[in-house]
Design a protein around this motif. Structure first.
Motif, PDB file in Angstrom:
ATOM      1  N   SER A 108       0.828  -1.206   0.000  1.00 58.28           N
ATOM      2  CA  SER A 108       0.000   0.000   0.000  1.00 58.28           C
ATOM      3  C   SER A 108       0.861   1.255   0.000  1.00 58.28           C
ATOM      4  O   SER A 108       0.519   2.258  -0.638  1.00 58.28           O
ATOM      5  N   ARG A 109       2.006   1.194   0.689  1.00 57.94           N
ATOM      6  CA  ARG A 109       2.923   2.338   0.751  1.00 57.94           C
ATOM      7  C   ARG A 109       3.462   2.670  -0.643  1.00 57.94           C
ATOM      8  O   ARG A 109       3.469   3.828  -1.055  1.00 57.94           O
ATOM      9  N   LEU A 110       3.891   1.657  -1.374  1.00 60.65           N
ATOM     10  CA  LEU A 110       4.427   1.872  -2.711  1.00 60.65           C
ATOM     11  C   LEU A 110       3.335   2.328  -3.675  1.00 60.65           C
ATOM     12  O   LEU A 110       3.556   3.205  -4.514  1.00 60.65           O
ATOM     13  N   ALA A 111       2.147   1.721  -3.567  1.00 58.91           N
ATOM     14  CA  ALA A 111       1.039   2.112  -4.446  1.00 58.91           C
ATOM     15  C   ALA A 111       0.645   3.561  -4.199  1.00 58.91           C
ATOM     16  O   ALA A 111       0.412   4.324  -5.145  1.00 58.91           O
ATOM     17  N   ASP A 112       0.571   3.948  -2.929  1.00 60.40           N
ATOM     18  CA  ASP A 112       0.216   5.327  -2.596  1.00 60.40           C
ATOM     19  C   ASP A 112       1.259   6.309  -3.127  1.00 60.40           C
ATOM     20  O   ASP A 112       0.926   7.368  -3.679  1.00 60.40           O
ATOM     21  N   ALA A 113       2.525   5.971  -2.948  1.00 52.20           N
ATOM     22  CA  ALA A 113       3.597   6.850  -3.423  1.00 52.20           C
ATOM     23  C   ALA A 113       3.577   6.953  -4.942  1.00 52.20           C
ATOM     24  O   ALA A 113       3.812   8.030  -5.509  1.00 52.20           O
ATOM     25  N   PHE A 114       3.284   5.845  -5.603  1.00 53.00           N
ATOM     26  CA  PHE A 114       3.223   5.858  -7.066  1.00 53.00           C
ATOM     27  C   PHE A 114       2.126   6.813  -7.547  1.00 53.00           C
ATOM     28  O   PHE A 114       2.343   7.633  -8.447  1.00 53.00           O
ATOM     29  N   GLU A 115       0.949   6.720  -6.932  1.00 51.81           N
ATOM     30  CA  GLU A 115      -0.143   7.622  -7.297  1.00 51.81           C
ATOM     31  C   GLU A 115       0.219   9.072  -6.993  1.00 51.81           C
ATOM     32  O   GLU A 115      -0.120   9.982  -7.770  1.00 51.81           O
ATOM     33  N   ALA A 116       0.891   9.296  -5.877  1.00 47.64           N
ATOM     34  CA  ALA A 116       1.282  10.660  -5.513  1.00 47.64           C
ATOM     35  C   ALA A 116       2.275  11.239  -6.518  1.00 47.64           C
ATOM     36  O   ALA A 116       2.199  12.424  -6.873  1.00 47.64           O
ATOM     37  N   VAL A 117       3.200  10.428  -6.996  1.00 47.40           N
ATOM     38  CA  VAL A 117       4.160  10.889  -8.005  1.00 47.40           C
ATOM     39  C   VAL A 117       3.423  11.249  -9.292  1.00 47.40           C
ATOM     40  O   VAL A 117       3.715  12.272  -9.925  1.00 47.40           O
ATOM     41  N   LEU A 118       2.451  10.426  -9.682  1.00 41.47           N
ATOM     42  CA  LEU A 118       1.660  10.755 -10.865  1.00 41.47           C
ATOM     43  C   LEU A 118       0.949  12.087 -10.682  1.00 41.47           C
ATOM     44  O   LEU A 118       0.867  12.897 -11.622  1.00 41.47           O
ATOM     45  N   ALA A 119       0.442  12.334  -9.478  1.00 38.64           N
ATOM     46  CA  ALA A 119      -0.231  13.607  -9.199  1.00 38.64           C
ATOM     47  C   ALA A 119       0.744  14.764  -9.323  1.00 38.64           C
ATOM     48  O   ALA A 119       0.403  15.822  -9.884  1.00 38.64           O
ATOM     49  N   ALA A 120       1.954  14.608  -8.808  1.00 36.47           N
ATOM     50  CA  ALA A 120       2.956  15.675  -8.887  1.00 36.47           C
ATOM     51  C   ALA A 120       3.297  15.996 -10.343  1.00 36.47           C
ATOM     52  O   ALA A 120       3.437  17.161 -10.724  1.00 36.47           O
ATOM     53  N   LEU A 121       3.419  14.962 -11.168  1.00 37.79           N
ATOM     54  CA  LEU A 121       3.707  15.174 -12.585  1.00 37.79           C
ATOM     55  C   LEU A 121       2.522  15.843 -13.278  1.00 37.79           C
ATOM     56  O   LEU A 121       2.698  16.754 -14.095  1.00 37.79           O
ATOM     57  N   TYR A 122       1.330  15.398 -12.950  1.00 38.51           N
ATOM     58  CA  TYR A 122       0.136  15.963 -13.573  1.00 38.51           C
ATOM     59  C   TYR A 122      -0.061  17.430 -13.186  1.00 38.51           C
ATOM     60  O   TYR A 122      -0.364  18.275 -14.040  1.00 38.51           O
ATOM     61  N   LEU A 123       0.110  17.751 -11.918  1.00 37.71           N
ATOM     62  CA  LEU A 123      -0.118  19.116 -11.456  1.00 37.71           C
ATOM     63  C   LEU A 123       0.926  20.094 -11.991  1.00 37.71           C
ATOM     64  O   LEU A 123       0.709  21.302 -12.007  1.00 37.71           O
ATOM     65  N   THR A 124       2.056  19.568 -12.423  1.00 40.09           N
ATOM     66  CA  THR A 124       3.072  20.424 -13.029  1.00 40.09           C
ATOM     67  C   THR A 124       2.619  20.939 -14.392  1.00 40.09           C
ATOM     68  O   THR A 124       2.873  22.085 -14.754  1.00 40.09           O
ATOM     69  N   THR A 125       1.944  20.076 -15.161  1.00 36.58           N
ATOM     70  CA  THR A 125       1.572  20.424 -16.540  1.00 36.58           C
ATOM     71  C   THR A 125       0.063  20.481 -16.762  1.00 36.58           C
ATOM     72  O   THR A 125      -0.390  21.015 -17.763  1.00 36.58           O
ATOM     73  N   HIS A 126      -0.699  19.894 -15.825  1.00 34.51           N
ATOM     74  CA  HIS A 126      -2.161  19.762 -15.956  1.00 34.51           C
ATOM     75  C   HIS A 126      -2.555  18.983 -17.208  1.00 34.51           C
ATOM     76  O   HIS A 126      -3.599  19.235 -17.808  1.00 34.51           O
ATOM     77  N   ASN A 127      -1.713  18.026 -17.565  1.00 35.15           N
ATOM     78  CA  ASN A 127      -2.052  17.049 -18.602  1.00 35.15           C
ATOM     79  C   ASN A 127      -1.197  15.806 -18.349  1.00 35.15           C
ATOM     80  O   ASN A 127      -0.472  15.742 -17.345  1.00 35.15           O
ATOM     81  N   LEU A 128      -1.287  14.834 -19.254  1.00 33.10           N
ATOM     82  CA  LEU A 128      -0.618  13.546 -19.033  1.00 33.10           C
ATOM     83  C   LEU A 128       0.678  13.385 -19.830  1.00 33.10           C
ATOM     84  O   LEU A 128       1.197  12.282 -19.949  1.00 33.10           O
ATOM     85  N   LYS A 129       1.210  14.497 -20.355  1.00 34.23           N
ATOM     86  CA  LYS A 129       2.369  14.376 -21.249  1.00 34.23           C
ATOM     87  C   LYS A 129       3.634  13.917 -20.525  1.00 34.23           C
ATOM     88  O   LYS A 129       4.559  13.410 -21.169  1.00 34.23           O
ATOM     89  N   LEU A 130       3.716  14.088 -19.216  1.00 33.73           N
ATOM     90  CA  LEU A 130       4.872  13.591 -18.459  1.00 33.73           C
ATOM     91  C   LEU A 130       4.623  12.199 -17.888  1.00 33.73           C
ATOM     92  O   LEU A 130       5.489  11.640 -17.213  1.00 33.73           O
ATOM     93  N   ILE A 131       3.463  11.639 -18.159  1.00 39.89           N
ATOM     94  CA  ILE A 131       3.065  10.368 -17.550  1.00 39.89           C
ATOM     95  C   ILE A 131       2.927   9.250 -18.574  1.00 39.89           C
ATOM     96  O   ILE A 131       3.547   8.187 -18.448  1.00 39.89           O
ATOM     97  N   ARG A 132       2.138   9.478 -19.608  1.00 46.94           N
ATOM     98  CA  ARG A 132       1.818   8.389 -20.516  1.00 46.94           C
ATOM     99  C   ARG A 132       3.007   7.849 -21.324  1.00 46.94           C
ATOM    100  O   ARG A 132       3.044   6.638 -21.614  1.00 46.94           O
ATOM    101  N   PRO A 133       3.987   8.671 -21.693  1.00 49.74           N
ATOM    102  CA  PRO A 133       5.099   8.108 -22.472  1.00 49.74           C
ATOM    103  C   PRO A 133       5.800   6.938 -21.792  1.00 49.74           C
ATOM    104  O   PRO A 133       6.238   5.994 -22.473  1.00 49.74           O
TER     105      PRO A 133
END
Length: 248
Positions: free
Chosen positions: A128-153
């Motif tokens: 659960s710790r790793l899953a939560d951190a993974f989601e949080a990292v995705l949020a940090a990347l998303y909030l930087t650009t407000h899109n998925l361009k830093l995530i989906r590649p």
């Protein structure tokens, strides 16, 4: 209001060592080391609640939606002929804690996650710790650009591999659901799981032992580092045996 993201992106962390750690992680994800990021958010995304505040809890809340959006876009673009039911079934696996923890583990998130010593000594909470951190990292990347361009590649290739496996064998990623569907279809009843902890096991990946029973019949046994993982392993053993028997 939140602080300006432009300001956050252009300001490095106060601690050079931490900054370099986060840059290494970004490079591991396949992004350029000079990617313009909200580094403070990424740092928070990798800070466990046991350390205090701020921590990844709020970002994890956002990341839960981000990973679902990323998976939904991927499925819609990759499998245009699949039904909404197929999308939901595949996405359920792609965004599960078990899969997200596996992805986080593959990138060595443990090396970047800041947490208290008390949490380090609790292997049962690692998934659960790793899953939560993974989601949080995705949020940090998303909030930087407000899109998925830093995530989906870098995330899409993982989704592609997993989705292909799921379509080839629908039970592959969630044998508990598959076993339950089988017992309900044939007998209108549910299997029973009996889990115990093996205190003498040195291997943390076999800490829990699960047995699955159905109508007073032992169907399978499995081990895992968590109760859920052990139950999945037991369900896999049971489901595999039942399918082999059905094939004669």
């Amino acid at each position: 209001m939140r602080p300006s993201l432009f300001f956050a992106r252009t300001k490095l962390l106060m601690y050079p060592r931490r900054q370099q750690e986060l840059i290494r992680l970004i490079i591991q994800l396949g992004l350029p080391g000079d990617t313009q990021l909200d580094w403070s958010l990424l740092d928070i995304a990798l800070t466990h609640p046991t350390v205090g505040t701020p921590n990844y809890e709020q970002l994890e809340f956002i990341g839960d939606s981000v990973v679902r959006l990323a998976a939904s876009e991927f499925l819609w673009e990759t499998y245009p002929d699949k039904s909404v039911g197929d999308f939901s079934a595949i996405r359920k696996v792609l965004v599960s804690d078990r899969i997200l923890a596996q992805l986080a583990d593959s990138y060595g998130f443990d090396r970047y996650l800041t947490l208290a010593a008390s949490a380090v000594g609790d292997p049962s909470g690692r998934v659960s710790r790793l899953a939560d951190a993974f989601e949080a990292v995705l949020a940090a990347l998303y909030l930087t650009t407000h899109n998925l361009k830093l995530i989906r590649p870098w995330l899409d290739p993982h989704f592609q591999k997993l989705a292909t496996e799921i379509l080839q064998d629908p039970a592959r990623q969630n044998y508990k659901d598959a076993l339950q569907e089988w017992t309900q279809a044939h007998y209108k009843a549910l299997p029973e799981y009996r889990v115990r902890e093996d205190a003498v096991k040195i291997d943390r990946f076999q800490r829990f032992i699960a047995e699955v029973w159905f109508r007073d019949r032992h169907l399978g046994t499995g081990t895992g580092q968590s109760k859920k993982a052990a139950e999945q392993a037991a369900a896999k053993a049971a489901y595999t045996q039942l399918m082999e028997q059905a094939r004669g």
